[in-house]
Write an enzyme that holds these catalytic residues in place. Structure first.
Site, mmCIF file in Angstrom:
data_model
loop_
_atom_site.group_PDB
_atom_site.id
_atom_site.type_symbol
_atom_site.label_atom_id
_atom_site.label_comp_id
_atom_site.label_asym_id
_atom_site.label_seq_id
_atom_site.Cartn_x
_atom_site.Cartn_y
_atom_site.Cartn_z
ATOM 1 N N GLU A 122 -29.713 -6.123 72.954
ATOM 2 C CA GLU A 122 -31.176 -6.218 72.811
ATOM 3 C C GLU A 122 -31.712 -5.141 71.855
ATOM 4 O OE1 GLU A 122 -33.415 -8.634 74.766
ATOM 5 O OE2 GLU A 122 -34.248 -8.009 72.860
ATOM 6 N N LYS A 198 -31.102 -8.265 61.400
ATOM 7 C CA LYS A 198 -31.869 -8.642 62.595
ATOM 8 C C LYS A 198 -32.253 -10.116 62.547
ATOM 9 C CE LYS A 198 -33.479 -3.955 63.273
ATOM 10 N NZ LYS A 198 -34.416 -2.945 62.755
HETATM 11 N N1 HSE Z 1 -33.733 1.646 60.876
HETATM 12 C C1 HSE Z 1 -34.158 0.719 61.861
HETATM 13 C C2 HSE Z 1 -35.633 0.425 61.654
HETATM 14 C C3 HSE Z 1 -33.905 1.294 63.217
HETATM 15 O O1 HSE Z 1 -36.292 1.212 60.991
HETATM 16 O O2 HSE Z 1 -36.121 -0.596 62.144
HETATM 17 C C4 HSE Z 1 -34.151 0.338 64.353
HETATM 18 O O3 HSE Z 1 -33.336 -0.788 64.273
#
Ligand code: HSE
Length: 319
Positions: A122, A198
């Site tokens: 998650e 993501k």
């Molecule tokens: N580097 C990522 C961001 C960290 O700034 O969203 C969290 O996944």
């Protein structure tokens, strides 16, 4: 429902690792104890005593009492070694490593099936916002048509600071790094790669569609210049780095990451600083909008904590 006692072997004790340590101290109701922490750097000064650490990963893998591996290291290749080995040895895994998961999705799924152990992540997608669990459970019978949003906290922070506070791009990035938001190689954030990893995770949980990083294109914020900022200011717009995936009329799926001008009618307009915001559109629920902190020690640790808690009930994603 009875809950399993969890003995955790933790890999990595950076910003999120320490965040998890602190968060677990404050949640005594959860029977989860960090039994050992494996770190690389012997000379680094740490916030807790040396007796908690090992430099030898075998101490964790060979400890039969450790039933959960929490992987919070930075290096995707090393994380892949740890996670695959843990699954093969029957230990459940929690990981926050979006790059590693996006690059090896198919194989990680197969390992979970073969060894009948869960891998939860998650925290790998939008940190504190429980988007994967929502996609998995809530929309089980409601058809998703599209998902789009701001999924990278650092770039949203940089865009907000350059836009609102007139900070230079370099200074805003430096702040994002100091606050522990950015990846150690910040081009992953600014080039839109982190958002793409993501998006790949969202694609799998929204549409059951598993793709590789090279299958999707991404444009980051690193080429946004004064002209674009000037245009946005003049028109009352903001620039946001948006990841989106949607079903086309013929059933195929399009997905990409791009900076976008958004106007004040857009739900993403007020998602500023380190916040992430995701909009889903489904057949029955219509539009829903999720917001939460997308990076940082405690927000990310809260997602890891929720996975640890889910494991105490033997939860596993169904895909
Ligand atoms: N580097 C990522 C961001 C960290 O700034 O969203 C969290 O996944």
């Amino acid at each position: 429902m009875s809950r399993k006692k969890l003995n955790i072997g933790l890999f990595g004790f950076g910003c999120v690792g320490f965040g998890l340590y602190e968060v677990l101290q404050k949640t005594p109701g959860l029977k989860a104890n960090i039994k050992n922490i494996c770190v690389k750097d012997k000379d680094k000064k740490r916030e807790i005593g040396a007796e908690n650490f090992t430099f030898n990963k075998e101490d964790i893998f060979n400890d039969a009492e450790i039933n959960v591996i929490v992987e919070l290291i930075d290096d995707a290749d090393a994380a892949y070694e740890i996670v695959t080995r843990a699954l093969k040895s029957g230990k459940a895994v929690v990981s926050a490593n979006k790059k590693m998961i996006a690059e090896h999705f198919e194989e990680l799924l197969a390992l979970q099936r073969e060894y009948k152990v869960p891998l939860l992540y998650e925290a790998a997608c939008c940190a504190s916002m429980p988007i994967i669990r929502n996609l998995e459970e809530y929309y089980d019978n409601d058809l998703l048509e599209s998902i789009q949003g701001i999924v990278n906290g650092s770039t949203n922070y940089i865009l907000t600071k350059t836009f609102k506070d007139n900070l230079s791009y370099e200074d805003a990035l430096k702040e994002a790094q100091e606050k522990g938001f950015a990846e150690s190689n910040p081009i992953l954030d600014t080039g839109g790669f982190d958002a793409k990893y993501k998006l790949l995770i969202l694609l799998a949980h929204s549409f059951g569609y598993i793709a590789k990083p090279d299958d999707l294109f991404n444009i980051g914020i690193n080429n946004i210049g004064g002209l674009e900022l000037k245009y946005a200011r003049e028109k009352g717009l903001k620039i946001k780095l948006v990841a989106q995936a949607f079903k086309n009329l013929d059933g195929s799926i399009s997905a990409f990451v791009l900076p976008k001008f958004v106007d004040s009618e857009d739900r993403l307009f007020n998602v500023d600083d380190v916040f992430n915001g995701v909009i889903t559109k489904t057949s029955f629920a219509d539009e829903q909008f999720f917001v939460g902190k997308g990076a940082g020690a405690h927000p990310t640790a809260s997602a890891v904590l929720s996975d640890i808690s889910a494991l105490s009930y033997d939860y596993q994603y169904e895909y």
